[in-house]
Design a protein around this motif. Structure first.
Motif, short mmCIF file in Angstrom:
data_model
loop_
_atom_site.label_atom_id
_atom_site.label_comp_id
_atom_site.label_asym_id
_atom_site.label_seq_id
_atom_site.Cartn_x
_atom_site.Cartn_y
_atom_site.Cartn_z
N VAL A 1 0.83 -1.20 0.00
CA VAL A 1 0.00 0.00 0.00
C VAL A 1 0.87 1.25 0.00
N LEU A 2 1.86 1.27 0.85
CA LEU A 2 2.72 2.45 0.99
C LEU A 2 3.73 2.53 -0.15
N MET A 3 3.83 3.70 -0.74
CA MET A 3 4.81 3.94 -1.80
C MET A 3 6.05 4.65 -1.26
N HIS A 4 5.89 5.37 -0.15
CA HIS A 4 7.00 6.16 0.39
C HIS A 4 7.15 5.91 1.90
N PRO A 5 7.34 4.67 2.30
CA PRO A 5 7.42 4.39 3.74
C PRO A 5 8.61 5.05 4.43
N ASN A 6 9.68 5.30 3.68
CA ASN A 6 10.87 5.87 4.30
C ASN A 6 10.69 7.34 4.67
N ASP A 7 9.63 7.96 4.19
CA ASP A 7 9.35 9.36 4.53
C ASP A 7 8.50 9.50 5.78
N ILE A 8 8.02 8.38 6.33
CA ILE A 8 7.14 8.45 7.49
C ILE A 8 7.95 8.81 8.73
N PRO A 9 7.62 9.91 9.42
CA PRO A 9 8.34 10.23 10.66
C PRO A 9 8.11 9.18 11.72
N ARG A 10 9.04 9.12 12.67
CA ARG A 10 8.95 8.10 13.72
C ARG A 10 7.65 8.19 14.49
N ASN A 11 7.27 9.39 14.93
CA ASN A 11 6.08 9.50 15.78
C ASN A 11 4.81 9.14 15.02
N VAL A 12 4.76 9.48 13.73
CA VAL A 12 3.58 9.14 12.94
C VAL A 12 3.46 7.62 12.77
N GLY A 13 4.57 6.98 12.44
CA GLY A 13 4.54 5.53 12.24
C GLY A 13 4.20 4.77 13.51
N VAL A 14 4.83 5.14 14.63
CA VAL A 14 4.58 4.44 15.88
C VAL A 14 3.14 4.62 16.34
N GLU A 15 2.64 5.86 16.30
CA GLU A 15 1.28 6.13 16.75
C GLU A 15 0.25 5.48 15.83
N LEU A 16 0.50 5.49 14.52
CA LEU A 16 -0.43 4.87 13.58
C LEU A 16 -0.50 3.36 13.81
N LYS A 17 0.63 2.76 14.09
CA LYS A 17 0.64 1.32 14.36
C LYS A 17 -0.22 1.02 15.58
N ARG A 18 -0.12 1.83 16.62
CA ARG A 18 -0.93 1.62 17.82
C ARG A 18 -2.42 1.77 17.51
N LYS A 19 -2.77 2.76 16.68
CA LYS A 19 -4.17 2.96 16.32
C LYS A 19 -4.71 1.78 15.51
N LEU A 20 -3.89 1.27 14.62
CA LEU A 20 -4.30 0.12 13.82
C LEU A 20 -4.52 -1.12 14.69
N ASP A 21 -3.66 -1.29 15.71
CA ASP A 21 -3.83 -2.41 16.63
C ASP A 21 -5.12 -2.29 17.43
N ALA A 22 -5.48 -1.07 17.80
CA ALA A 22 -6.61 -0.87 18.71
C ALA A 22 -7.95 -0.76 18.01
N THR A 23 -7.96 -0.51 16.70
CA THR A 23 -9.22 -0.25 16.01
C THR A 23 -9.44 -1.24 14.88
N PRO A 24 -10.34 -2.20 15.06
CA PRO A 24 -10.62 -3.17 13.99
C PRO A 24 -11.17 -2.45 12.75
N GLY A 25 -10.73 -2.90 11.60
CA GLY A 25 -11.22 -2.34 10.35
C GLY A 25 -10.50 -1.09 9.90
N LEU A 26 -9.64 -0.54 10.74
CA LEU A 26 -8.96 0.70 10.37
C LEU A 26 -7.93 0.49 9.27
N VAL A 27 -7.33 -0.70 9.21
CA VAL A 27 -6.33 -0.98 8.16
C VAL A 27 -6.95 -0.79 6.79
N ARG A 28 -8.18 -1.28 6.61
CA ARG A 28 -8.86 -1.15 5.33
C ARG A 28 -9.13 0.32 5.00
N GLN A 29 -9.53 1.11 6.01
CA GLN A 29 -9.81 2.52 5.77
C GLN A 29 -8.54 3.26 5.35
#
Length: 363
Positions: free
Chosen positions: A231-259
């Motif tokens: 899905v991601l075309m530019h993963p290396n541009d993701i800042p640390r805080n955005v990536g870490v927090e997004l991963k936590r949100k994806l873990d906690a919210t079912p169906g969010l990966v699809r969105q």
């Protein structure tokens, strides 16, 4: 004929040695032979000393070469990059021109690191950018001085050791992204030759020199890349805080990966900045992440909202739940055996790291 006067026998001392014995005078031939023998002995001693020193230096050279501490010039055509999955992001390198200019002016100050192969070639362990710069310079100029690159060469080692040497050098790079490190850990765990069952172990093996916090971030990015695979075309541009927090949100919210996937893929012409902006919008959108509280009978006490999430740790997954004035942590660790001062310090660091805005406190 002449007479020799001998003293009387009784006057000759018996059993006594004169205090000084006069040396017998040697003839010229005897003197020459003696001097020649002395010279030969001196020459043999000198030759033996030189041979011993040469042997010592030869053994020292063999040892230094085996440890890769002797710089040799290796033809570019003899260097291959097949053994290791590289942790450098693909695509053009904006800093390569600066490195090429430096090599033109002062040469290569830090040789690359290679391992000998049984087929006569050399496997690159450290120095992908330096090798790329030399190849580019040779292609652009055709000058023979760029046809061979300075390198420290060591004997082939096991795969884990080779990976560790590559990773440890790149940990000091300022431009290496957490996505690159996460991708490397994922590739390492998926390679059957490494006997590594999961990404957690891969991170622990490859990034042993990194701090515990940094390894936790790398695990988060590795997990994020798996969730948003292809899905991601530019993963290396993701800042640390955005990536870490997004991963936590994806873990906690079912169906969010699809969105998230649908939102990102809806813009196929996006650049790195736009992709990060899309991901960040999910973190800022409270409507998506506010958990729906099931309706309950009115018992006179309002039900408190609760936030749940998971965090990867050395001993597995930590399950956390937080509500107003309360936080609960479930983790496969006997906290009673943790030194009290360390436990207190960890809790204090947690509290200090949390926001202290007025709308988050109870007052």
């Amino acid at each position: 004929m002449f007479d020799i006067d001998l003293p009387p026998v009784d006057d000759i001392p018996v059993g006594k040695v004169p205090g000084k014995v006069l040396e017998k005078r040697r003839g010229p031939m005897a003197t020459a032979i003696s001097e020649n023998a002395d010279a030969l002995r001196d020459q043999q001693s000198t030759e033996e000393t030189i041979r011993a020193e040469n042997d010592r230096l030869a053994h020292e050279l063999v040892r230094l070469r085996a440890e890769g501490l002797v710089t040799e010039h290796v033809a570019l055509a003899e260097v291959v990059t097949e053994k290791l999955t590289r942790d450098r992001k693909p695509g053009p390198d904006p800093e390569l021109d600066e490195l090429k200019d430096s090599i033109r002016e002062v040469g290569l100050s830090n040789p690359i690191r290679l391992e000998r192969r049984s087929d006569g070639l050399f496997e690159l362990i450290q120095g992908m950018r330096r090798l790329s710069a030399y190849r580019a310079l040779f292609e652009e100029t055709g000058e023979e001085r760029y046809a061979r690159i300075p390198a420290g060469i060591s004997e082939a080692s096991d795969l884990d050791s080779s990976y560790r040497r590559m990773v440890d050098e790149n940990l000091i790079r300022k431009d290496i992204s957490f996505a690159e490190m996460g991708a490397l850990a994922r590739a390492y765990s998926e390679d059957p030759e490494n006997d590594c069952p999961d990404v957690d172990k891969a991170v622990s093996t490859l990034f042993k020199s990194a701090s515990y916090t940094k390894r936790s971030y790398i695990r988060s990015f590795a997990s994020l890349l798996m969730m948003l695979d292809k899905v991601l075309m530019h993963p290396n541009d993701i800042p640390r805080n955005v990536g870490v927090e997004l991963k936590r949100k994806l873990d906690a919210t079912p169906g969010l990966v699809r969105q998230v996937s649908d939102a990102v893929m809806s813009e196929p012409d996006r650049d790195g900045a736009r992709e990060v902006s899309i991901l960040r919008s999910f973190l800022e959108s409270k409507e998506i992440y506010t958990p729906k509280v099931a309706a309950v009978e009115n018992t006179g006490k309002p039900r408190r909202a609760k936030t749940t999430f998971q965090v990867s740790g050395r001993a597995g997954i930590a399950k956390c739940s937080a509500s107003s004035g309360r936080i609960e942590l479930r983790y496969d660790l006997d906290f009673t055996r943790v030194d009290r001062s360390k436990l207190e310090e960890a809790i204090a660091n947690l509290i200090d790291a949390l926001p202290e805005e007025d709308d988050l406190t109870h007052g």
